[in-house]
Design a protein around this motif. Structure first.
Motif, PDB file in Angstrom:
ATOM      1  N   SER A   5      45.293  40.493  32.003  1.00 58.01           N
ATOM      2  CA  SER A   5      44.599  41.028  33.183  1.00 58.01           C
ATOM      3  C   SER A   5      43.386  41.879  32.815  1.00 58.01           C
ATOM      4  N   ARG A   7      41.172  41.179  30.856  1.00 55.33           N
ATOM      5  CA  ARG A   7      40.006  40.325  30.599  1.00 55.33           C
ATOM      6  C   ARG A   7      39.314  39.865  31.883  1.00 55.33           C
ATOM      7  N   ILE A   8      39.898  40.160  33.036  1.00 58.27           N
ATOM      8  CA  ILE A   8      39.270  39.776  34.302  1.00 58.27           C
ATOM      9  C   ILE A   8      37.996  40.600  34.483  1.00 58.27           C
ATOM     10  N   GLN A   9      36.911  39.906  34.755  1.00 57.68           N
ATOM     11  CA  GLN A   9      35.599  40.542  34.907  1.00 57.68           C
ATOM     12  C   GLN A   9      35.094  40.375  36.341  1.00 57.68           C
ATOM     13  N   ARG A  10      34.099  41.144  36.683  1.00 55.60           N
ATOM     14  CA  ARG A  10      33.472  41.064  38.007  1.00 55.60           C
ATOM     15  C   ARG A  10      33.023  39.632  38.302  1.00 55.60           C
ATOM     16  N   GLU A  11      32.526  38.929  37.282  1.00 64.84           N
ATOM     17  CA  GLU A  11      32.072  37.547  37.464  1.00 64.84           C
ATOM     18  C   GLU A  11      33.224  36.645  37.909  1.00 64.84           C
ATOM     19  N   ASP A  12      34.411  36.874  37.379  1.00 66.67           N
ATOM     20  CA  ASP A  12      35.587  36.091  37.783  1.00 66.67           C
ATOM     21  C   ASP A  12      35.890  36.308  39.260  1.00 66.67           C
ATOM     22  N   VAL A  15      33.340  34.469  41.480  1.00 65.69           N
ATOM     23  CA  VAL A  15      33.591  33.024  41.577  1.00 65.69           C
ATOM     24  C   VAL A  15      34.621  32.744  42.663  1.00 65.69           C
ATOM     25  N   VAL A  16      35.680  33.513  42.674  1.00 69.33           N
ATOM     26  CA  VAL A  16      36.743  33.309  43.669  1.00 69.33           C
ATOM     27  C   VAL A  16      36.231  33.647  45.071  1.00 69.33           C
TER      28      VAL A  16
END
Length: 77
Positions: A5, A7-12, A15-16
């Protein structure tokens, strides 16, 4: 989410959200994943074992008919 968890970034997240997810939907999804992770670890540590397949089949049928909230008020079995 459960394994890495951090490693979740703003970019991820973006995308969602671009696929139509709301902040509330993301919050709910993260909460559900986190709770299942906790419960699975707790069950493993406590020695809780799986039910027979028939129990899961009955539960699936009930959920398909009534959802998680159960039957509407006044319709209890």
């Amino acid at each position: 989410m459960n394994r890495e968890s951090e490693r979740i970034q703003r970019e991820d997240v973006e995308v969602v959200k671009a696929e139509g997810w709301t902040d509330e939907a993301l919050y709910d999804a993260i909460t559900v994943c986190s709770l299942f992770n906790f419960y699975n670890r707790w069950n493993d540590a406590m020695g809780v074992r799986e039910h027979p397949v028939e129990v899961y089949q009955r539960s699936a049928e009930r959920l398909a008919q009534e959802g998680y909230a159960g039957p509407p008020a006044g319709k209890e079995e």
